[in-house]
Design an enzyme around this catalytic site. Structure first.
Site, PDB file in Angstrom:
ATOM      1  N   GLN A 112       0.409  -1.257   0.142  1.00 34.81           N
ATOM      2  CA  GLN A 112      -0.138   0.447  -0.279  1.00 34.81           C
ATOM      3  C   GLN A 112       0.797   1.660  -0.361  1.00 34.81           C
ATOM      4  O   GLN A 112       0.350   2.304  -0.724  1.00 34.81           O
ATOM      5  CB  GLN A 112      -0.781  -0.305   1.525  1.00 34.81           C
ATOM      6  N   ILE A 113       1.344   1.321   0.868  1.00 33.77           N
ATOM      7  CA  ILE A 113       2.462   2.541   1.229  1.00 33.77           C
ATOM      8  C   ILE A 113       3.479   2.827  -0.347  1.00 33.77           C
ATOM      9  O   ILE A 113       3.360   3.712  -0.731  1.00 33.77           O
ATOM     10  CB  ILE A 113       3.532   2.841   2.475  1.00 33.77           C
ATOM     11  N   ARG A 117       0.229  -3.795  11.435  1.00 33.71           N
ATOM     12  CA  ARG A 117      -0.679  -4.686  11.850  1.00 33.71           C
ATOM     13  C   ARG A 117      -2.193  -4.556  12.135  1.00 33.71           C
ATOM     14  O   ARG A 117      -2.168  -3.876  10.906  1.00 33.71           O
ATOM     15  CB  ARG A 117      -0.466  -3.484  13.307  1.00 33.71           C
ATOM     16  N   ASP A 138       4.123  11.207  13.157  1.00 33.12           N
ATOM     17  CA  ASP A 138       2.903  11.716  14.403  1.00 33.12           C
ATOM     18  C   ASP A 138       3.136  13.148  13.789  1.00 33.12           C
ATOM     19  O   ASP A 138       2.581  13.939  14.875  1.00 33.12           O
ATOM     20  CB  ASP A 138       4.131  10.626  15.339  1.00 33.12           C
ATOM     21  N   HIS A 142       7.988   5.076  17.690  1.00 28.71           N
ATOM     22  CA  HIS A 142       6.842   6.131  16.829  1.00 28.71           C
ATOM     23  C   HIS A 142       5.229   3.930  17.642  1.00 28.71           C
ATOM     24  O   HIS A 142       5.717   2.954  16.872  1.00 28.71           O
ATOM     25  CB  HIS A 142       6.597   5.054  16.115  1.00 28.71           C
TER      26      HIS A 142
HETATM   27  P1  NAD Z   1       1.139  -3.667   2.815  1.00 27.25           P
HETATM   28  O1  NAD Z   1       1.373  -5.070   3.374  1.00 27.25           O
HETATM   29  O2  NAD Z   1       0.199  -3.395   2.127  1.00 27.25           O
HETATM   30  O3  NAD Z   1       2.781  -4.067   2.211  1.00 27.25           O
HETATM   31  C1  NAD Z   1       3.878  -4.750   2.597  1.00 27.25           C
HETATM   32  C2  NAD Z   1       4.162  -4.800   1.638  1.00 27.25           C
HETATM   33  O4  NAD Z   1       5.906  -5.703   1.927  1.00 27.25           O
HETATM   34  C3  NAD Z   1       3.918  -6.566   0.996  1.00 27.25           C
HETATM   35  O5  NAD Z   1       3.544  -6.269  -0.239  1.00 27.25           O
HETATM   36  C4  NAD Z   1       4.482  -6.983   0.763  1.00 27.25           C
HETATM   37  O6  NAD Z   1       5.256  -8.806   0.074  1.00 27.25           O
HETATM   38  C5  NAD Z   1       5.939  -6.465   1.387  1.00 27.25           C
HETATM   39  N1  NAD Z   1       7.306  -7.536   2.623  1.00 27.25           N
HETATM   40  C6  NAD Z   1       7.240  -8.197   3.527  1.00 27.25           C
HETATM   41  N2  NAD Z   1       8.503  -8.810   3.268  1.00 27.25           N
HETATM   42  C7  NAD Z   1       9.553  -8.555   2.736  1.00 27.25           C
HETATM   43  C8  NAD Z   1      10.179  -8.210   2.521  1.00 27.25           C
HETATM   44  N3  NAD Z   1      11.183  -9.385   3.015  1.00 27.25           N
HETATM   45  N4  NAD Z   1      10.737  -7.584   1.578  1.00 27.25           N
HETATM   46  C9  NAD Z   1      10.445  -6.951   0.721  1.00 27.25           C
HETATM   47  N5  NAD Z   1       9.194  -6.910   0.372  1.00 27.25           N
HETATM   48  C10 NAD Z   1       8.082  -7.374   1.997  1.00 27.25           C
HETATM   49  O7  NAD Z   1       1.814  -3.144   4.187  1.00 27.25           O
HETATM   50  P2  NAD Z   1       1.459  -1.290   4.454  1.00 27.25           P
HETATM   51  O8  NAD Z   1       0.489  -0.786   4.703  1.00 27.25           O
HETATM   52  O9  NAD Z   1       2.670  -0.985   3.074  1.00 27.25           O
HETATM   53  O10 NAD Z   1       2.874  -1.190   6.229  1.00 27.25           O
HETATM   54  C11 NAD Z   1       4.213  -1.364   5.557  1.00 27.25           C
HETATM   55  C12 NAD Z   1       4.601  -1.278   6.816  1.00 27.25           C
HETATM   56  O11 NAD Z   1       4.927  -0.140   7.195  1.00 27.25           O
HETATM   57  C13 NAD Z   1       4.188  -1.858   7.609  1.00 27.25           C
HETATM   58  O12 NAD Z   1       5.090  -2.274   8.592  1.00 27.25           O
HETATM   59  C14 NAD Z   1       3.578  -0.556   8.852  1.00 27.25           C
HETATM   60  O13 NAD Z   1       3.016  -1.581  10.248  1.00 27.25           O
HETATM   61  C15 NAD Z   1       4.565   0.195   8.494  1.00 27.25           C
HETATM   62  N6  NAD Z   1       4.089   1.803   8.581  1.00 27.25           N
HETATM   63  C16 NAD Z   1       4.535   2.837   9.771  1.00 27.25           C
HETATM   64  C17 NAD Z   1       4.676   3.895  10.030  1.00 27.25           C
HETATM   65  C18 NAD Z   1       5.249   4.464  10.064  1.00 27.25           C
HETATM   66  O14 NAD Z   1       5.110   5.679  10.524  1.00 27.25           O
HETATM   67  N7  NAD Z   1       6.831   3.986  10.432  1.00 27.25           N
HETATM   68  C19 NAD Z   1       3.301   4.231   8.896  1.00 27.25           C
HETATM   69  C20 NAD Z   1       2.606   3.486   8.358  1.00 27.25           C
HETATM   70  C21 NAD Z   1       2.589   2.059   7.756  1.00 27.25           C
HETATM   71  C1  LMR Z   2       0.460   4.503  11.889  1.00 25.70           C
HETATM   72  O1  LMR Z   2       0.689   5.235  12.299  1.00 25.70           O
HETATM   73  O2  LMR Z   2       0.133   5.061  10.500  1.00 25.70           O
HETATM   74  C2  LMR Z   2       1.196   3.280  11.294  1.00 25.70           C
HETATM   75  O3  LMR Z   2       2.526   3.287  11.841  1.00 25.70           O
HETATM   76  C3  LMR Z   2       0.869   2.030  11.215  1.00 25.70           C
HETATM   77  C4  LMR Z   2      -0.098   1.629  12.381  1.00 25.70           C
HETATM   78  O4  LMR Z   2       0.430   0.652  12.388  1.00 25.70           O
HETATM   79  O5  LMR Z   2      -0.323   1.817  13.693  1.00 25.70           O
END
Ligand code: NAD
Ligand code: LMR
Length: 331
Positions: free
Chosen positions: A16-17, A93, A160, A188
């Protein structure tokens, strides 16, 4: 465009991201219209086909700034020759989970990717970890990549910070541009510490502008600490477009000189910090950059008993996460 191509790795390219992030980088928004960029996109084999579709869409945008797209499932191939690694790929999550509940399943991703970076990336490669729990995953990656400069490891609390700026502006009835010095300390996670003591609205202390101190100490904290969960509850999926936006902001913060008197939140290695936070944590601090990827802690922020107590809670959580992950690295 005669500039050397900037090579940016993005992991989780079919997620997604990435679906928001990749196109904004490729369009020239991050590095400007004169800077050619190559995307090195990593995924797991199960979604390689979907990743090929993302690559097709990138080509179909015909962005003049997009010099190359390299994609695949082998981290060492993807991380070769990169300038910047955006480590997004990891499980998100779901409803009811804390981000730290992801540690057991996500730590291996960052152990493997840290080791791959260690083998093929240069010492100067910048690394920004987004996959949750991002602070401790960043710590893990850094420990598994001792050939890289530990000061080049970052984790994302910019989302954040942006959330906090919006909430303060909304409460005060001003524009987000009127909020300065918004800062997140610590992890975070649900222990993160949004700092309203040092933040300003139109250069005045927030506490002088927002007289409802009960709101600042309670609802404001609660909204920020639980914002990710609220988005998961509402959307059924975690934040994505706002996360991609924050990643761009975080990279820009390192590439543009921080205006005098300002700071931004960045989770960096705590060694040598001026706030008494335990060493060897990836902790969100007030930082300033000279604009060349180099950063320093901003000194001299005010502390009070409320802030100190919150800092000690988030520090303790990071210590516990670190001790847990240490065992996984040894296995
Ligand atoms: P998502 O499930 O839509 O996409 C994650 C992708 O990562 C999937 O396509 C998956 O196949 C891939 N993946 C898994 N293991 C992998 C690996 N070893 N190598 C390469 N790719 C791999 O998830 P998302 O919504 O894109 O979120 C990704 C991560 O970012 C999650 O852990 C989420 O909690 C985190 N996140 C962090 C923040 C922040 O502010 N720090 C904000 C939003 C989301
Ligand atoms: C967020 O802050 O939106 C991300 O870290 C995703 C989550 O699991 O809350």
């Amino acid at each position: 465009m005669s500039k050397k191509v900037m090579r940016v790795a993005v992991t989780g390219g079919a997620g997604q991201i990435a679906y928001s992030l990749l196109f904004r980088i490729a369009s020239g928004e991050l590095f400007g219209p004169e800077q050619p960029v190559a995307l090195h996109i990593l995924e797991i084999p199960q979604v390689e086909h979907a990743l090929a579709g993302v690559a097709m869409e990138l080509f179909d945008c015909a962005f003049p700034t997009l010099a190359d797209v390299v994609y695949g499932t082998d981290a060492k191939t993807i991380f070769k020759d990169i300038d910047l690694a955006l480590l997004v790929g990891a499980s998100p999550r779901s409803k009811g989970m804390q981000r730290k509940d992801l540690l057991a399943q996500n730590a291996k991703v960052f152990i493997d990717q840290g080791r791959a970076l260690n083998e093929v990336a240069t010492k100067d490669t910048q690394v920004l970890v987004v996959g949750n729990p991002c602070n401790t995953n960043c710590w893990t990656t850094m420990k598994c990549a001792p050939n890289l400069d530990p000061r080049n490891f970052h984790a994302l609390t910019r989302l954040d910070q942006n959330r906090g700026a919006y909430q303060l502006a909304h409460k005060a009835g001003v524009s987000v541009e009127d909020v300065q010095r918004m800062l997140i300390w610590g992890n975070h996670s649900a222990t993160q510490v949004p700092d309203f003591l040092n933040a300003q609205i139109n250069k005045n202390p927030v506490k002088e502008v927002i007289k409802d101190h009960h709101w600042l100490e309670n609802e404001f904290f609660e909204i920020l600490q639980q914002r990710g969960a609220a988005i998961i509850e509402a959307r059924g999926k975690s934040s994505a477009a706002s996360a991609a936006n924050a990643i761009l902001d975080a990279v820009k913060a390192l590439r543009e000189p921080t205006p005098s008197g300002e700071w931004y939140s960045d989770c960096v290695l705590s060694n040598g910090n001026p706030y008494g936070i335990e060493e060897d944590l990836i902790f969100s601090f007030p930082c300033e950059s000279s604009g060349d990827g180099k950063w320093e802690f901003v000194h001299g922020l005010k502390m009070d008993a409320f802030l100190e107590e919150k800092l000690s809670i988030t520090q303790q959580e990071l210590i516990e996460e670190r001790e847990y992950v240490k065992k996984l690295i040894k296995e």
